[in-house]
Design an enzyme around this catalytic site. Sequence first.
Site, PDB file in Angstrom:
ATOM      1  N   THR A   1       0.905  -1.312   0.123  1.00  0.00           N
ATOM      2  CA  THR A   1       0.026  -0.215  -0.002  1.00  0.00           C
ATOM      3  C   THR A   1       0.805   1.091  -0.001  1.00  0.00           C
ATOM      4  O   THR A   1       1.928   1.317   0.652  1.00  0.00           O
ATOM      5  CB  THR A   1      -0.950  -0.050   1.195  1.00  0.00           C
TER       6      THR A   1
ATOM      7  N   GLY B   1       6.212  -0.751   0.031  1.00  0.00           N
ATOM      8  CA  GLY B   1       7.153   0.381   0.191  1.00  0.00           C
ATOM      9  C   GLY B   1       7.404   0.415   1.647  1.00  0.00           C
ATOM     10  O   GLY B   1       7.148  -0.568   2.350  1.00  0.00           O
TER      11      GLY B   1
ATOM     12  N   LYS C   1       7.291   1.001   8.734  1.00  0.00           N
ATOM     13  CA  LYS C   1       6.160   1.172   7.754  1.00  0.00           C
ATOM     14  C   LYS C   1       4.869   1.781   8.510  1.00  0.00           C
ATOM     15  O   LYS C   1       4.828   1.526   9.601  1.00  0.00           O
ATOM     16  CB  LYS C   1       5.769  -0.278   7.086  1.00  0.00           C
ATOM     17  N   GLY C   2       3.851   1.849   7.692  1.00  0.00           N
ATOM     18  CA  GLY C   2       2.502   2.215   8.199  1.00  0.00           C
ATOM     19  C   GLY C   2       2.108   3.512   8.001  1.00  0.00           C
ATOM     20  O   GLY C   2       1.324   3.904   8.454  1.00  0.00           O
ATOM     21  N   GLY C   3       2.956   4.283   7.224  1.00  0.00           N
ATOM     22  CA  GLY C   3       2.552   5.638   7.002  1.00  0.00           C
ATOM     23  C   GLY C   3       1.236   5.788   6.309  1.00  0.00           C
ATOM     24  O   GLY C   3       0.492   6.502   6.588  1.00  0.00           O
ATOM     25  N   GLY C   4       0.832   4.759   5.590  1.00  0.00           N
ATOM     26  CA  GLY C   4      -0.591   4.634   4.935  1.00  0.00           C
ATOM     27  C   GLY C   4      -1.433   3.924   5.883  1.00  0.00           C
ATOM     28  O   GLY C   4      -2.452   3.835   5.464  1.00  0.00           O
TER      29      GLY C   4
ATOM     30  N   GLU D   1      -0.204  -5.420   6.101  1.00  0.00           N
ATOM     31  CA  GLU D   1       1.191  -5.594   5.300  1.00  0.00           C
ATOM     32  C   GLU D   1       1.887  -6.581   5.844  1.00  0.00           C
ATOM     33  O   GLU D   1       2.655  -7.262   5.514  1.00  0.00           O
ATOM     34  CB  GLU D   1       1.898  -4.082   5.430  1.00  0.00           C
TER      35      GLU D   1
ATOM     36  N   LYS E   1      14.397   7.312   2.074  1.00  0.00           N
ATOM     37  CA  LYS E   1      13.894   6.587   2.800  1.00  0.00           C
ATOM     38  C   LYS E   1      15.307   5.679   3.697  1.00  0.00           C
ATOM     39  O   LYS E   1      14.925   4.967   4.504  1.00  0.00           O
ATOM     40  CB  LYS E   1      12.961   5.647   2.446  1.00  0.00           C
TER      41      LYS E   1
END
Length: 226
Positions: free
Chosen positions: A25, A81, A93-96, A102, A120
């Site tokens: 995502t 990503g 991760k997990g900005g979205g 995920e 990044k």
Amino acid sequence: MEAKRLAAEKAVTYLQNDMIVGLGTGSTTFWAIKKIGERVQEGLNIKAVASSEHSETLARQLNIPIVAFNEIRNIDVTIDGADEVDKNFNLIKGGGGALLREKILVYHSKQFIVVVDSSKLVVHLGKYPLPIEIVPFASNLTLSRLKTLGCESVIRKNDDKLFKTDNGNLIADCHFNKILDPQSLDQQLRSIPGVVETGLFHHNLVTIVIAAYGDGKVNVMTKVSG
Ligand code: 5RP
């Protein structure tokens, strides 16, 4: 944007017929899903599972065959990503907000290809606030426990509304600044009742990191063992 596209499209070159592919995502994965759609149209025969409703909708629009999770035993490769990648390939991760799904995908994947633009890549994780998925019940108590582990956390909002994950939970964005031991922090965080999952992804989950640069260079990195 160009670097994200280049990294994502490079990852898609790893796909082969008959694979079950995990779709991540985010704005980098967007380019991977688009490219997979093109390759499916050209005859690539894969089935996909998605880490978010958003990615699944996009995949369906591009005629990428989606398979139900209960119909598969494992995933051949997941492309996703990251918000930060450290020198050992640990990730934030997990900005979205899709970190739980995920992590489930990646856990069941034989290979995990991380796609990022070079911004990044970091020495230590933690400058980017660590997303932690928590249940809404007693969330203030959960937040106060998070604070004892050294972070200031903010419940994520979308405009004025609380951000809800696809699982109906909240995201606490936790500012640690520098995370020196991601594995032990992950364990400590997950031992707090109310914490569902963290955005810390252990390097053992990662197969390849593909990082693209503003000048068009694409670096495919595998872990140095030892
Ligand atoms: C979503 C994610 C994303 O992969 C991460 O936030 C990177 O996003 P982007 O590719 O948009 O920079 O973990 O939960």
